[in-house]
Design a protein around this motif. Structure first.
Motif, PDB file in Angstrom:
ATOM      1  N   PHE A  29       0.766  -1.179   0.169  1.00  0.00           N
ATOM      2  CA  PHE A  29       0.013  -0.107  -0.064  1.00  0.00           C
ATOM      3  C   PHE A  29       0.764   1.146   0.039  1.00  0.00           C
ATOM      4  N   ASP A  30       0.294   2.383  -0.378  1.00  0.00           N
ATOM      5  CA  ASP A  30       1.023   3.578  -0.378  1.00  0.00           C
ATOM      6  C   ASP A  30       0.703   4.717   0.713  1.00  0.00           C
ATOM      7  N   VAL A  31      -0.435   4.219   1.462  1.00  0.00           N
ATOM      8  CA  VAL A  31      -0.791   5.115   2.621  1.00  0.00           C
ATOM      9  C   VAL A  31      -1.483   4.072   3.521  1.00  0.00           C
ATOM     10  N   ILE A  32      -1.144   4.383   4.953  1.00  0.00           N
ATOM     11  CA  ILE A  32      -1.643   3.682   5.942  1.00  0.00           C
ATOM     12  C   ILE A  32      -2.590   4.569   6.892  1.00  0.00           C
ATOM     13  N   PHE A  33      -3.853   4.145   7.015  1.00  0.00           N
ATOM     14  CA  PHE A  33      -4.619   4.926   8.055  1.00  0.00           C
ATOM     15  C   PHE A  33      -4.628   4.626   9.469  1.00  0.00           C
ATOM     16  N   LYS A  34      -4.729   5.509  10.405  1.00  0.00           N
ATOM     17  CA  LYS A  34      -4.772   4.858  11.854  1.00  0.00           C
ATOM     18  C   LYS A  34      -5.652   5.945  12.465  1.00  0.00           C
ATOM     19  N   GLY A  35      -6.219   5.689  13.644  1.00  0.00           N
ATOM     20  CA  GLY A  35      -6.923   6.648  14.393  1.00  0.00           C
ATOM     21  C   GLY A  35      -5.989   7.560  15.089  1.00  0.00           C
ATOM     22  N   ASP A  36      -6.319   8.931  15.412  1.00  0.00           N
ATOM     23  CA  ASP A  36      -5.479  10.016  15.943  1.00  0.00           C
ATOM     24  C   ASP A  36      -5.019   9.638  17.291  1.00  0.00           C
ATOM     25  N   ASP A  37      -5.570   8.578  17.904  1.00  0.00           N
ATOM     26  CA  ASP A  37      -5.230   8.196  19.423  1.00  0.00           C
ATOM     27  C   ASP A  37      -3.559   7.712  19.239  1.00  0.00           C
ATOM     28  N   TRP A  38      -3.320   7.319  18.084  1.00  0.00           N
ATOM     29  CA  TRP A  38      -1.862   6.833  17.775  1.00  0.00           C
ATOM     30  C   TRP A  38      -0.910   8.297  17.570  1.00  0.00           C
ATOM     31  N   ARG A  39      -1.269   9.072  17.169  1.00  0.00           N
ATOM     32  CA  ARG A  39      -0.575  10.423  16.973  1.00  0.00           C
ATOM     33  C   ARG A  39       0.283  10.853  18.178  1.00  0.00           C
ATOM     34  N   GLY A  40       1.708  10.933  17.830  1.00  0.00           N
ATOM     35  CA  GLY A  40       2.388  11.368  18.983  1.00  0.00           C
ATOM     36  C   GLY A  40       2.670  10.467  20.007  1.00  0.00           C
ATOM     37  N   THR A  41       2.297   9.224  19.809  1.00  0.00           N
ATOM     38  CA  THR A  41       2.637   8.135  20.625  1.00  0.00           C
ATOM     39  C   THR A  41       3.942   7.545  20.247  1.00  0.00           C
ATOM     40  N   GLU A  42       4.453   6.422  21.057  1.00  0.00           N
ATOM     41  CA  GLU A  42       5.481   5.830  20.730  1.00  0.00           C
ATOM     42  C   GLU A  42       5.180   4.719  19.456  1.00  0.00           C
ATOM     43  N   LYS A  43       4.236   4.353  19.476  1.00  0.00           N
ATOM     44  CA  LYS A  43       3.771   3.095  18.831  1.00  0.00           C
ATOM     45  C   LYS A  43       3.612   4.104  17.315  1.00  0.00           C
ATOM     46  N   GLY A  44       2.980   5.485  17.547  1.00  0.00           N
ATOM     47  CA  GLY A  44       2.798   6.069  16.172  1.00  0.00           C
ATOM     48  C   GLY A  44       3.825   6.693  15.437  1.00  0.00           C
ATOM     49  N   GLU A  45       4.741   7.194  16.404  1.00  0.00           N
ATOM     50  CA  GLU A  45       6.138   7.635  15.944  1.00  0.00           C
ATOM     51  C   GLU A  45       7.050   6.492  15.554  1.00  0.00           C
ATOM     52  N   LYS A  46       7.175   5.054  15.857  1.00  0.00           N
ATOM     53  CA  LYS A  46       7.769   4.052  15.235  1.00  0.00           C
ATOM     54  C   LYS A  46       6.825   3.847  13.810  1.00  0.00           C
ATOM     55  N   LEU A  47       5.850   3.876  13.647  1.00  0.00           N
ATOM     56  CA  LEU A  47       5.010   3.528  12.676  1.00  0.00           C
ATOM     57  C   LEU A  47       5.713   4.405  11.334  1.00  0.00           C
ATOM     58  N   GLU A  48       5.574   5.644  11.859  1.00  0.00           N
ATOM     59  CA  GLU A  48       5.971   7.112  11.000  1.00  0.00           C
ATOM     60  C   GLU A  48       7.365   6.760  10.427  1.00  0.00           C
ATOM     61  N   ARG A  49       8.283   6.313  11.354  1.00  0.00           N
ATOM     62  CA  ARG A  49       9.689   6.121  10.860  1.00  0.00           C
ATOM     63  C   ARG A  49       9.712   4.832  10.002  1.00  0.00           C
ATOM     64  N   ASP A  50       9.009   3.936  10.438  1.00  0.00           N
ATOM     65  CA  ASP A  50       9.386   2.755   9.576  1.00  0.00           C
ATOM     66  C   ASP A  50       8.675   3.039   8.043  1.00  0.00           C
ATOM     67  N   PHE A  51       7.535   3.631   8.162  1.00  0.00           N
ATOM     68  CA  PHE A  51       6.998   3.768   6.781  1.00  0.00           C
ATOM     69  C   PHE A  51       7.708   4.744   6.088  1.00  0.00           C
ATOM     70  N   ALA A  52       8.192   5.894   6.673  1.00  0.00           N
ATOM     71  CA  ALA A  52       8.893   6.777   5.845  1.00  0.00           C
ATOM     72  C   ALA A  52       9.935   6.263   5.267  1.00  0.00           C
ATOM     73  N   ALA A  53      10.769   5.313   5.642  1.00  0.00           N
ATOM     74  CA  ALA A  53      11.801   4.503   4.977  1.00  0.00           C
ATOM     75  C   ALA A  53      11.432   3.848   3.734  1.00  0.00           C
TER      76      ALA A  53
END
Length: 150
Positions: free
Chosen positions: A88-112
């Motif tokens: 996929f090109d984009v992943i959608f999550k609830g904003d309860d993930w934003r700014g959390t450790e899990k959300g930041e890891k998700l963003e780093r992993d997928f930016a790569a």
């Protein structure tokens, strides 16, 4: 031709308006939407309890939502492993993930790998956890039978 493939993972237990909202919003931001339905085992690992509704039923419900083009069973905890299978090109999550450790890891992993992470508003007033609590409150302790209203 499909241009932008979106991925919306979730347990989708006790399907409710929050689930529908995520899928509707996700579909509006991609050309093809794949809903990732987390397996019973993965849900238990992540949340400490198995879903109320078994996987085959949750999969059928999600697959039947008009906003969903395909449904995929998630069996591994690593979203990058899932990406290797679904692409996929984009992943959608609830904003309860934003700014959390899990959300930041998700963003780093997928930016790569060039995948965008998009957050949608979390439906605070309705959740599967709240629905499960309400259902449990209706069950008489020890009997397994629902109480009747006075």
């Amino acid at each position: 031709m499909v241009h932008r493939v979106g991925y919306a993972p979730g347990v989708y237990d006790l399907f409710h308006i929050g689930h529908l909202n995520i899928l509707r919003h996700a579909r509006s931001q991609c050309d093809y939407l794949v809903a990732g339905v987390v397996s019973d085992e993965m849900a238990e690992l992540a949340k400490g309890r198995r879903p109320v509704v078994p996987l085959p039923e949750r999969l059928e419900i999600v697959r039947s939502v008009r906003h969903v083009d395909a449904a995929f069973v998630e069996t591994v905890p690593d979203k990058l492993e899932t990406w290797k299978q679904v692409r996929f090109d984009v992943i959608f999550k609830g904003d309860d993930w934003r700014g959390t450790e899990k959300g930041e890891k998700l963003e780093r992993d997928f930016a790569a790998v060039g995948v965008e992470v998009v957050y949608f508003p979390y439906t605070v007033h309705t959740s599967s956890t709240l629905l499960t609590r309400a259902l449990n409150a209706l069950v008489t302790p020890g009997s397994g039978e629902a109480r009747t209203a006075p």
